[in-house]
Design an enzyme around this catalytic site. Sequence first.
Site, mmCIF file in Angstrom:
data_model
loop_
_atom_site.group_PDB
_atom_site.id
_atom_site.type_symbol
_atom_site.label_atom_id
_atom_site.label_comp_id
_atom_site.label_asym_id
_atom_site.label_seq_id
_atom_site.Cartn_x
_atom_site.Cartn_y
_atom_site.Cartn_z
ATOM 1 N N ASN A 174 -8.140 -2.358 1.287
ATOM 2 C CA ASN A 174 -8.792 -1.657 0.183
ATOM 3 C C ASN A 174 -10.290 -1.520 0.416
ATOM 4 O O ASN A 174 -10.886 -0.503 0.063
ATOM 5 C CB ASN A 174 -8.535 -2.388 -1.135
ATOM 6 C CG ASN A 174 -7.145 -2.109 -1.673
ATOM 7 O OD1 ASN A 174 -6.215 -1.861 -0.888
ATOM 8 N ND2 ASN A 174 -6.983 -2.153 -2.975
ATOM 9 N N GLU A 194 -10.662 1.313 2.599
ATOM 10 C CA GLU A 194 -10.360 2.494 1.784
ATOM 11 C C GLU A 194 -11.591 2.929 0.972
ATOM 12 O O GLU A 194 -11.905 4.125 0.914
ATOM 13 C CB GLU A 194 -9.200 2.119 0.857
ATOM 14 C CG GLU A 194 -8.730 3.156 -0.115
ATOM 15 C CD GLU A 194 -7.763 2.508 -1.121
ATOM 16 O OE1 GLU A 194 -6.676 2.045 -0.715
ATOM 17 O OE2 GLU A 194 -8.114 2.434 -2.314
ATOM 18 N N LYS A 199 -4.379 -6.932 2.539
ATOM 19 C CA LYS A 199 -4.436 -5.848 1.547
ATOM 20 C C LYS A 199 -5.857 -5.693 0.996
ATOM 21 O O LYS A 199 -6.338 -4.575 0.784
ATOM 22 C CB LYS A 199 -3.447 -6.114 0.414
ATOM 23 C CG LYS A 199 -3.470 -5.061 -0.686
ATOM 24 C CD LYS A 199 -3.032 -3.713 -0.156
ATOM 25 C CE LYS A 199 -3.012 -2.585 -1.171
ATOM 26 N NZ LYS A 199 -3.261 -2.822 -2.553
ATOM 27 N N SER A 234 0.831 -1.200 0.000
ATOM 28 C CA SER A 234 0.000 0.000 0.000
ATOM 29 C C SER A 234 0.867 1.252 0.000
ATOM 30 O O SER A 234 2.082 1.182 0.161
ATOM 31 C CB SER A 234 -0.937 0.008 1.217
ATOM 32 O OG SER A 234 -1.801 1.133 1.148
#
Lengths: 298, 298, 298, 298
Positions: free
Chosen positions: B175, B178, B171, B121
């Site tokens: 996301n 995010e 990850k 990231s």
Amino acid sequence: MKLGMIGLGKMGYNLVLNIMDNGHSVVGTDVNAEQVNNIIRDGAEGAFSIEELVEKLESPRVVWVMVPAGEITENVIHKLSGLLSAGDIVIDGGNSHYKKSIARGKLLDEKGIYFFDVGTSGGTSGARKDACTMIGGDPEVFKTIEPLFKDVSIQNGYLYAGPMGSGHYLKMIHNGIEYGMMAAIAEGFDILEKSEFDYDFEAVARVWNNGSVIRSWLMELTENAFSKDPKLEGIRGIMNSSGEGKWTIEEALDLQVAAPVITMSLLMRYRSLEDDTFTGKVVAALRNEFGGHEVVRK
Amino acid sequence: MKLGMIGLGKMGYNLVLNIMDNGHSVVGTDVNAEQVNNIIRDGAEGAFSIEELVEKLESPRVVWVMVPAGEITENVIHKLSGLLSAGDIVIDGGNSHYKKSIARGKLLDEKGIYFFDVGTSGGTSGARKDACTMIGGDPEVFKTIEPLFKDVSIQNGYLYAGPMGSGHYLKMIHNGIEYGMMAAIAEGFDILEKSEFDYDFEAVARVWNNGSVIRSWLMELTENAFSKDPKLEGIRGIMNSSGEGKWTIEEALDLQVAAPVITMSLLMRYRSLEDDTFTGKVVAALRNEFGGHEVVRK
Amino acid sequence: MKLGMIGLGKMGYNLVLNIMDNGHSVVGTDVNAEQVNNIIRDGAEGAFSIEELVEKLESPRVVWVMVPAGEITENVIHKLSGLLSAGDIVIDGGNSHYKKSIARGKLLDEKGIYFFDVGTSGGTSGARKDACTMIGGDPEVFKTIEPLFKDVSIQNGYLYAGPMGSGHYLKMIHNGIEYGMMAAIAEGFDILEKSEFDYDFEAVARVWNNGSVIRSWLMELTENAFSKDPKLEGIRGIMNSSGEGKWTIEEALDLQVAAPVITMSLLMRYRSLEDDTFTGKVVAALRNEFGGHEVVRK
Amino acid sequence: MKLGMIGLGKMGYNLVLNIMDNGHSVVGTDVNAEQVNNIIRDGAEGAFSIEELVEKLESPRVVWVMVPAGEITENVIHKLSGLLSAGDIVIDGGNSHYKKSIARGKLLDEKGIYFFDVGTSGGTSGARKDACTMIGGDPEVFKTIEPLFKDVSIQNGYLYAGPMGSGHYLKMIHNGIEYGMMAAIAEGFDILEKSEFDYDFEAVARVWNNGSVIRSWLMELTENAFSKDPKLEGIRGIMNSSGEGKWTIEEALDLQVAAPVITMSLLMRYRSLEDDTFTGKVVAALRNEFGGHEVVRK
């Protein structure tokens, strides 16, 4: 029974015909004099003002108000509060907010006038014949007007719901459910439309209306709609709303009820009013900032 | 340490520079020969094929794969499984689905080759300097490559997360979060944009970045974006997505975790890809059917 | 500058210390006399009533109100409107609804008293040092109190936002974004918690705070929370809310902005307040009706 | 027509009776020998294995499979692929995923065996009489079995939907819509339940079933449920699901269709399976971290 009808629009006009079919007599008025003349031709007594309408009724008077919710209803009921007498009855059959109805009912109550808030469902065809009505107000006085609701409604299609406000409250929730059901149906067809199969949507709606778990009047209307325009190519997907879905959600928020399905059905209506969104612009700009993802420029 | 880097795109190229800045040496390859020549000029050893890259490394070899997720990663790792030997190490630093990583790790494991799935990231600037890395794989072997991750990452910016798959899983969830955070920020500005006040969005983002509860790197990027285009007038609100948000939601569905915020953030991205929706058409047609509400014709 | 502070709770008390650290003098009052005595010991002037506080200030007086939003704020400001004179300044630093602030501002304006609505973020630690403040009110008069906000806020941490109401509006939206960001983070960890991997959540939050796209103060607080209780086993997932998230959504509804992410974050808070739902009962009963699916009896 | 029925559970058994009522003859089998004996008593021919069932049919054989979706359906169809001959017909009337149905259809197709995937709606009562069926498969061969579907289904209650997979696809979407409609109804009653009014829910459902826009079979079932337990006090609001809602959402995600209403209906089902959530714990912990808001300790 003889009653007055204020408001001869799509709903009010059909209701008058429905009421007269059931052997009652009606004095009708409307801001549009042409509609008054029409209703006279259709067998009702006409009045060209609310004052005239009130004069043509005898105590205890029954006045059904069927005008647009909001300011117009407010004005009509304030006017009636000055013209009517103790023992008279006012029915608001429109889509007023239940809190307004409670307030109006209290105002009329101070003068001894009875108030009933009536949610009316079934669309214009229901108003003409076989309506669905949900009624809030005084339980004893209700008995005097119950025959009216029994007559205009389909069998088992009227309900004394409780005290003032409870009729419009029920109609509000009815509409909230309606928003959610419509969205569920629509999303299902949206997936079908993008699927690898080439369905005949009218035929799909028809089979679902015959024996399936989701058979419903809304699915019958879906079938009708597809029979006229098989892929709905002629129309745009702009979903307007007239307030009751929003009120339902505001009520749910006040009561701290999580009602995400009804809520999302309204939010997607709002989304449909915009061609592009600022939300989308911010997200697109952010993706560009951190990941170098291209934005679409105008 | 000396390692090979397969893939010299935005992320891989910057990583090579980052790795070399930290005193390691790199053999780089790419399907685009020009990128290989560029990286040679920038001080790395070049290879014009994966075979050549493997030859230029010594056992135990360390090969970092930084190519697009999906078929390309699949092909590269299959090729490596034929070229490498027991004791060698393969790192997948791309955005692969964790289930694919587990499968690939097992495939390599059969030949004694170690596999590490690494979520990366921080965007391209993070790849160049101060990355954030989340690593899944064998805990003992990890120690031999830990200095590499310590070097390329910002302080406290790498984590040995657990067995194979756990790095890419982390990850993926990163996301998903995010997506949700970006949507929350964007919706907030959307309301501001339609409000009765005339805010300076760059100034708003700036004040929120200084002392407020929502200060964050994403809000700093928001400030940057508004500094370049104060009302984002130049861009369209089309929100693309590259897969990890969708995977997050699919994972949540499989685990029966209700994650409505992350889910809605993705659904609104999908909505933004369409000018009009079939959902909207069906709802508009239904409103016309039962209430005579006008539809907007094309 | 010398000013009065009404309200010496967690936020007000810390603000007084912060203001005094910056060289200003303060007269503080609170309904709780003990807090007044405390603030005297900490170097402020004390007042045991609002009347006394007003007397101890000189024209043009500056009075900062930091009491609970709603009725208490309403009462304090009404009282001040009777005690203060033209040219004096009232600051409401609480979480009042912006529409109330506009109404209060107009009320004070009729007497020539200036009103500023100030959203304050950063929690109690921010109040003590390095607050984030968003200020609405008269732009010219603001200049006379700007030094105060510059002093109590972190660098770049205050913003003159616009006319009356715009400060509290901005704070409202800030909190709406906060709801969404918190939910996004929480949902991500919920998926991790149910995943096949056994993550160290504190370590995960730490690595995400170092170099990742989602680094943020909220993620730092997440790291803190996990450092104290690694799996949050000691607490229940009841998510209370204090009103500003709800106001944000009501505002979005009024503006017809689709803000599903912020909305769902609030709805899930409401859902967390119930052990069981009537929605669930109806769905369970329906599944039993049409499919014979067993319901869970109490 | 003579056909074999594999699976004599709630759905299969009722279907056999339905088929025999319409003048067809049936050979029935089930892993539970008692059900075979029961169906013999009810007038069908029995078979105690799939082999026996196949032997008792004559070419071209028609075998209807009505067993649980997933592994059991997979095994039965694989077994049939070994026992049947070119020109025979296999019908899967269960709730299989359409992608599985396409795969199974191709497998059988290699041997010249025809496959039809049939979504069946209407619950167990529909299976007994007046089912709703949606059929995918070869359009020409369909004509040979069309009388069967015409007979077991209600009038207009069967649809040849398209090629293999399209029948189960349609049933999947039907169930997705069902989830959304049920949630909309349930949320509406949840708001009523928390409202200031004391409604008789059975009476409310009844009036809504007579003339309102939301009249539907699901609302009739709601009326039934309330007639048995007026406030649903005896049951818990745990909303299980059997897969098709999830498949609908996964399909929508794959097609990038925003279907938030159906999606939220499933997410709230998942939420209902948990007494407490980790999402809630994280949010509660965060509120405590920044604002000192109290958490509820266990």
